[in-house]
Design a protein around this motif. Structure first.
Motif, short mmCIF file in Angstrom:
data_model
loop_
_atom_site.label_atom_id
_atom_site.label_comp_id
_atom_site.label_asym_id
_atom_site.label_seq_id
_atom_site.Cartn_x
_atom_site.Cartn_y
_atom_site.Cartn_z
N SER A 37 -29.72 42.76 3.72
CA SER A 37 -30.05 42.46 2.30
C SER A 37 -29.04 42.13 1.42
N LEU A 38 -27.92 43.20 1.50
CA LEU A 38 -26.91 42.93 0.78
C LEU A 38 -26.07 41.58 0.98
N VAL A 39 -25.96 41.15 2.16
CA VAL A 39 -25.45 39.71 2.23
C VAL A 39 -26.22 38.62 1.84
N PRO A 43 -19.77 36.42 3.88
CA PRO A 43 -21.03 37.45 4.37
C PRO A 43 -20.71 38.04 5.89
N PHE A 44 -19.88 37.45 7.01
CA PHE A 44 -19.52 38.27 8.16
C PHE A 44 -18.75 39.20 7.68
N ALA A 45 -17.73 39.21 7.00
CA ALA A 45 -16.82 40.38 6.51
C ALA A 45 -17.51 41.45 5.93
N VAL A 46 -18.31 41.19 5.03
CA VAL A 46 -19.03 42.13 4.17
C VAL A 46 -19.78 42.75 5.18
N VAL A 93 -18.16 45.28 7.25
CA VAL A 93 -17.57 46.34 6.48
C VAL A 93 -18.66 47.25 6.24
N LEU A 94 -20.07 47.06 6.14
CA LEU A 94 -20.94 47.40 5.90
C LEU A 94 -21.78 48.36 7.16
N GLY A 95 -21.26 47.75 8.21
CA GLY A 95 -22.02 48.25 9.60
C GLY A 95 -23.03 47.55 9.73
#
Length: 324
Positions: free
Chosen positions: A200-202, A311-314, A317-319
């Motif tokens: 959802s964050l991405v 997006p992939f990096a976020v 990082v978030l798991g």
């Protein structure tokens, strides 16, 4: 509906951010290059979100919901095609060209005025940013923009006739964007927590950056139609609310369907929204860009690639954050 609270919070933030950015042209003048840079970054974010996050999550959600059956290749293909085709049909059938009546062209001027040139750049940006096909004559519209600064102004009915197709087209795009946000929250349930999932964050990040240049270009073009500022804000408010409304409605609707289909519909919805993202990022917001935006090829490529990686990096990082 365990993830409803994060959807409400993100929807409210998305609406507020879109409206706040959209009203800036009422007080400040934005250069074409600034909007073009935001647009290029937004294009990369949509591509990165679709290819690196939304579509893989949709595949996993769909496969996990029916582990005993064979791999749903046909369902995956049809869902992606449905999203891409839906955006194609909406844009072709509901663009301003299919609603607005052509305006008679005035006699050609040997040298365009500064207002004409500026209006051409701004409308070209909106056409490139959201695929809106402006049908009225540019010289007539530029004259309307100039008239808006004079005491007489322009005809109210004429302004409304030009403004409504613009807003309608963008609102329909925004409603489709809401499907991705609603489906992403549902497919990765977050319990009763107000903290949204990684997916959802991405999607939220991609939508915020994507809507920023669109809101700026919409307000600029509405002002150019000589629409009163109060009505410009009303159109902007409708546009800003469209994605949150789409997100909430899709979340509720998919929650009901998901309970009856063992979770297959959230996965399908993610794939459909992935198809809409691909259409917007490759057709509505062409990666190649426009010569009118003032961006060099290297700058545009760098911004798009940066947007694709974010997006992939976020997500990394978030798991994983999947709720299965």
């Amino acid at each position: 509906m365990s993830g409803f609270l994060p959807v409400v919070i993100m929807s409210a933030l998305l609406a507020a951010a879109s409206f706040a950015i959209g009203v800036l042209p009422l007080a400040f003048a934005f250069s074409n290059a600034t909007i073009a840079k935001l647009s290029a970054l937004g294009t990369g974010l949509l591509l990165g979100a679709a290819l690196g996050v939304v579509i893989p999550e949709g595949i996993e959600t769909l496969v996990t919901s029916s582990p005993s059956t064979e791999f749903p290749t046909s369902t995956l293909a049809l869902a992606l095609l449905a999203g891409f085709t839906c955006m194609l049909v909406l844009e072709q059938l509901l663009s301003p060209r299919s609603h607005a009546h052509p305006q008679p062209a005035p006699p050609p001027s040997p040298k365009p005025a500064a207002a004409d040139v500026q209006f051409d750049v701004e409308l070209g940006e909106l056409e490139r940013t959201e695929g809106i096909d402006i049908d009225w004559d540019r010289s007539t519209a530029a004259a309307a923009a100039t008239a808006a600064k004079s005491p007489e102004g322009a005809s109210s009915a004429d302004s409304i006739a030009r403004a409504y197709p613009l807003t309608l087209g963008l609102v329909l795009h925004a409603l489709a964007d809401g499907l991705a946000l609603g489906a992403s929250a549902l497919s990765s349930g977050t319990g009763v927590s107000a903290v949204p999932s990684r997916l959802s964050l991405v999607v939220f990040l991609a939508l915020v950056v994507h809507k920023a240049p669109t809101a700026l270009a919409l307000t600029t073009s509405l002002l150019a139609t000589a629409l009163p500022r109060a009505q410009c804000k009303m159109h902007l408010a409708v546009f800003s609310a469209a994605t949150p409304v789409g997100a909430l409605l899709s979340y509720v609707f998919l929650s009901i369907l998901g309970e009856r289909s063992e979770g297959r519909w959230p996965g399908i919805a993610l794939l459909v929204s992935g198809g809409t993202f691909l259409y917007v990022a490759t057709v509505v917001q062409p990666v190649r860009g426009s010569s009118a935006d003032g961006l060099g090829t290297k700058t545009r490529t760098l911004l798009i690639v940066l947007g694709m990686v974010i997006p992939f990096a976020v997500g990394a990082v978030l798991g994983h954050g999947h709720g299965h």
